[in-house]
Enzyme design. Structure first.
Site, PDB file in Angstrom:
ATOM      1  N   ARG A 292      28.429  42.230  24.054  1.00 33.68           N
ATOM      2  CA  ARG A 292      28.565  41.940  25.654  1.00 33.68           C
ATOM      3  C   ARG A 292      28.651  43.332  26.251  1.00 33.68           C
ATOM      4  NH1 ARG A 292      31.921  37.011  28.018  1.00 33.68           N
ATOM      5  NH2 ARG A 292      33.692  38.595  27.611  1.00 33.68           N
TER       6      ARG A 292
ATOM      7  N   ASP B 111      31.690  34.953  31.216  1.00 32.53           N
ATOM      8  CA  ASP B 111      32.094  33.822  30.258  1.00 32.53           C
ATOM      9  C   ASP B 111      31.082  32.781  30.413  1.00 32.53           C
ATOM     10  OD1 ASP B 111      34.049  35.207  28.971  1.00 32.53           O
ATOM     11  OD2 ASP B 111      35.341  34.923  30.478  1.00 32.53           O
TER      12      ASP B 111
ATOM     13  N   ASP C   6      40.737  33.194  34.913  1.00 28.47           N
ATOM     14  CA  ASP C   6      40.613  34.190  33.620  1.00 28.47           C
ATOM     15  C   ASP C   6      38.965  34.267  33.711  1.00 28.47           C
ATOM     16  OD1 ASP C   6      41.051  31.384  32.693  1.00 28.47           O
ATOM     17  OD2 ASP C   6      40.288  32.241  30.946  1.00 28.47           O
ATOM     18  N   ASN C   7      38.041  33.312  34.177  1.00 32.92           N
ATOM     19  CA  ASN C   7      36.670  33.740  34.008  1.00 32.92           C
ATOM     20  C   ASN C   7      36.214  34.429  35.351  1.00 32.92           C
ATOM     21  OD1 ASN C   7      36.724  32.840  31.538  1.00 32.92           O
ATOM     22  ND2 ASN C   7      36.304  30.696  32.149  1.00 32.92           N
TER      23      ASN C   7
ATOM     24  N   LYS D 166      32.053  39.934  20.788  1.00 36.21           N
ATOM     25  CA  LYS D 166      32.486  38.589  21.090  1.00 36.21           C
ATOM     26  C   LYS D 166      32.434  37.984  19.879  1.00 36.21           C
ATOM     27  CE  LYS D 166      32.401  35.082  24.437  1.00 36.21           C
ATOM     28  NZ  LYS D 166      31.812  34.581  25.797  1.00 36.21           N
TER      29      LYS D 166
ATOM     30  N   ARG E 171      39.787  40.491  35.085  1.00 36.52           N
ATOM     31  CA  ARG E 171      39.714  39.256  35.674  1.00 36.52           C
ATOM     32  C   ARG E 171      40.905  39.204  36.474  1.00 36.52           C
ATOM     33  NH1 ARG E 171      37.320  36.661  31.102  1.00 36.52           N
ATOM     34  NH2 ARG E 171      37.003  38.114  29.220  1.00 36.52           N
TER      35      ARG E 171
ATOM     36  N   GLY F 140      44.279  35.949  27.227  1.00 31.80           N
ATOM     37  CA  GLY F 140      44.046  37.404  26.379  1.00 31.80           C
ATOM     38  C   GLY F 140      42.824  37.056  25.694  1.00 31.80           C
TER      39      GLY F 140
END
Length: 496
Positions: A174, A260, A250-251, A111, A181, A88
């Site tokens: 961002r 990322d 997750d990226n 971010k 993802r 997360g």
């Protein structure tokens, strides 16, 4: 001066288990260091208002804009092959979505804006160095024409963050087509939440792949579309010498954008086994491994969709697996088609022949053996395409210049079989072979000046250069040069 964000919040309208509602943590005295004014205008935002004190407070997370519905998104992920069922957004908060000038829905996310329920004992903050790195590299990728998240703004918070030493804190704003993802799908699949997977898949189809909604098998069409976009994306990475550095699931963005930017890097001399990331000790995410890893990640995505694929036409799970495998088998062809077409363009070839793949590979092999700079070799080859006087600039990049001579004779014979004028060929090659990339030693120099001396002039100048990567820019010619041996940066680090 009121700052208006025309927010929509479709992701925040999904069920509550898709995210956690959390506001950014205010900071003491934020200072704007960079606003991407052209991007702000494209997003329908007023750059002057964003640059105001009120706008800076919003970009730092100190003030919440009207219409925002701040959330931290839930996701899981395979990290270096090991599955973590809950990750997360641990230091990122999605403020909301806007529709840009092209009619595309875009996320606006802070971010480094403080802890969330997914922070896993982290402080939720970001140091200035990683914020500048992501700003530089993501905007460079956009200028190179590679799908990517974008950087709208960077602010320093006026507070230090504790890492190995105290470092200036910063927040990056961002922008992405979405932050969904492969790991987002894994989060629900790991919980056997088929309805969650379905809701997410329907959301993704509506947002990114509307053509899949009209297919006979929408979820199968979704899988094929995501595979195609990832295959094309990774081919584009390889064609500019980019190494993501941490291709965890997750990226891996479902929209097909590069996301990322942690320990990412652009290679200097060509080496297919090149690894820069300090945490990639086994070379899992090395330059040449990236297509294989992308397919591995997409296989995990297909795993998540299996219940939907099975239920779609009331098929047995083994039939769904068979169809998913068939879709995944298309990755290689899509990747190879994009990659080989890109190499032909880099070599100035206007037609396709069977022997072109060997011609390109032989050049790459010679570059690797002779430690030739990837970017400079192809850029100078553009000049050699005009006439043989350009050969000298390419030869000097090779430890053994005769390796280039032998290859160049074959290349000239091949280009001589095509009718294009040398000037036309040179122009076409310059349009795909950049002169300027965010070389690691330059990125580090920019970060050092900002962090240690509060000097952002090198950062501004570097962004100016990188905004026109395919132009010669004589005033900034030094930025095109490869690092001297003592300048080489051999390791890059994650930004957490």
């Amino acid at each position: 001066m009121t700052v208006h964000f025309p927010f929509q919040n479709t992701y925040a309208a999904l069920p509550a288990n898709f995210f956690a509602r959390v506001a950014p943590t205010p900071v003491d005295s934020p200072r704007l260091i960079k606003l991407n004014r052209p991007l702000a205008i494209h997003l329908g935002l007023d750059p002057d208002r964003l640059a105001s004190p009120e706008g800076t407070e919003i970009l730092a997370g100190k003030r919440l804009p009207d219409g925002a519905d701040p959330i931290a998104m839930a996701y899981a992920g395979h990290q270096f092959g090991h599955f973590v069922p809950q990750l997360g957004d641990g230091r990122a908060i999605l403020l909301g979505e806007v529709i840009d000038a092209d009619g595309v829905r875009r996320d606006i996310q802070l971010k480094g804006s403080g802890p969330t329920p997914f922070s896993r004992r982290g402080d939720g903050r970001a140091a200035l160095g990683p914020v500048l790195r992501e700003y530089i590299v993501s905007e460079a990728m956009a200028a190179l024409g590679i799908p990517t998240t974008r950087s709208l703004a960077a602010v320093v918070t006026g507070e230090n963050v504790m890492r190995e030493t105290p470092l200036p804190g910063a927040v990056l704003t961002r922008v992405a087509s979405s932050h969904i993802r492969v790991g987002t799908f894994q989060y629900f699949a790991a919980r056997n939440d088929t309805e969650g997977v379905r809701r997410l898949a329907d959301h993704v189809i509506g947002r990114h792949y509307p053509q899949a909604a009209n297919a006979d098998r929408p979820y199968h069409a979704l899988l094929e579309a995501v595979i195609a976009r990832q295959a094309d994306l990774v081919a584009r990475w390889l064609l500019v010498g980019f190494i993501h550095g941490v291709m965890n699931t997750d990226n891996t963005s479902i929209s097909g954008e590069t996301i990322d930017y942690g320990p990412c890097a652009f290679m200097d001399h060509y080496d297919p086994a090149m690894v820069f990331s300090s945490i990639d000790e086994q070379g899992r995410y090395a330059y040449a491994n990236q297509p294989r890893i992308a397919l591995w990640n997409l296989t995990r995505f297909a795993d998540c969709l299996l219940p939907l694929l099975s239920a779609q036409q009331d098929k047995a799970i083994d039939k769904a697996i068979e169809e998913a495998q068939l879709a995944l088998s298309g990755f290689a062809e899509t990747f190879n088609t994009a990659y080989q077409a890109g190499l032909r363009s880099k070599l100035g070839l206007f037609t396709a022949r069977d022997e072109d793949q060997a011609l390109a590979q032989d050049l790459l092999d010679a570059m690797a053996k002779n430690q030739a700079d990837f970017t400079l070799t192809f850029r100078r080859l553009s000049d050699a395409a005009l006439d043989a006087s350009g050969d000298a600039g390419v030869r000097q990049l090779f430890a053994d210049p005769t390796a280039y001579d032998e290859w160049a004779a074959r290349w000239r014979q091949r280009t001589g079989d095509e009718p294009q004028d040398p000037v036309v060929r040179q122009t076409a090659m310059r349009a795909v072979n950049p002169a300027f990339i965010p070389r690691n030693h330059r990125v580090e120099a920019v970060i050092e000046a900002a962090v240690n001396r509060d000097d952002f002039a090198p950062f501004e100048e570097f962004l100016t250069v990188l905004s026109k990567p395919y132009e010669d820019q004589p005033a900034f010619a030094g930025y095109a040069q490869a690092p001297e041996p003592e300048q080489r940066v051999l390791q890059t680090f994650c930004g957490t």
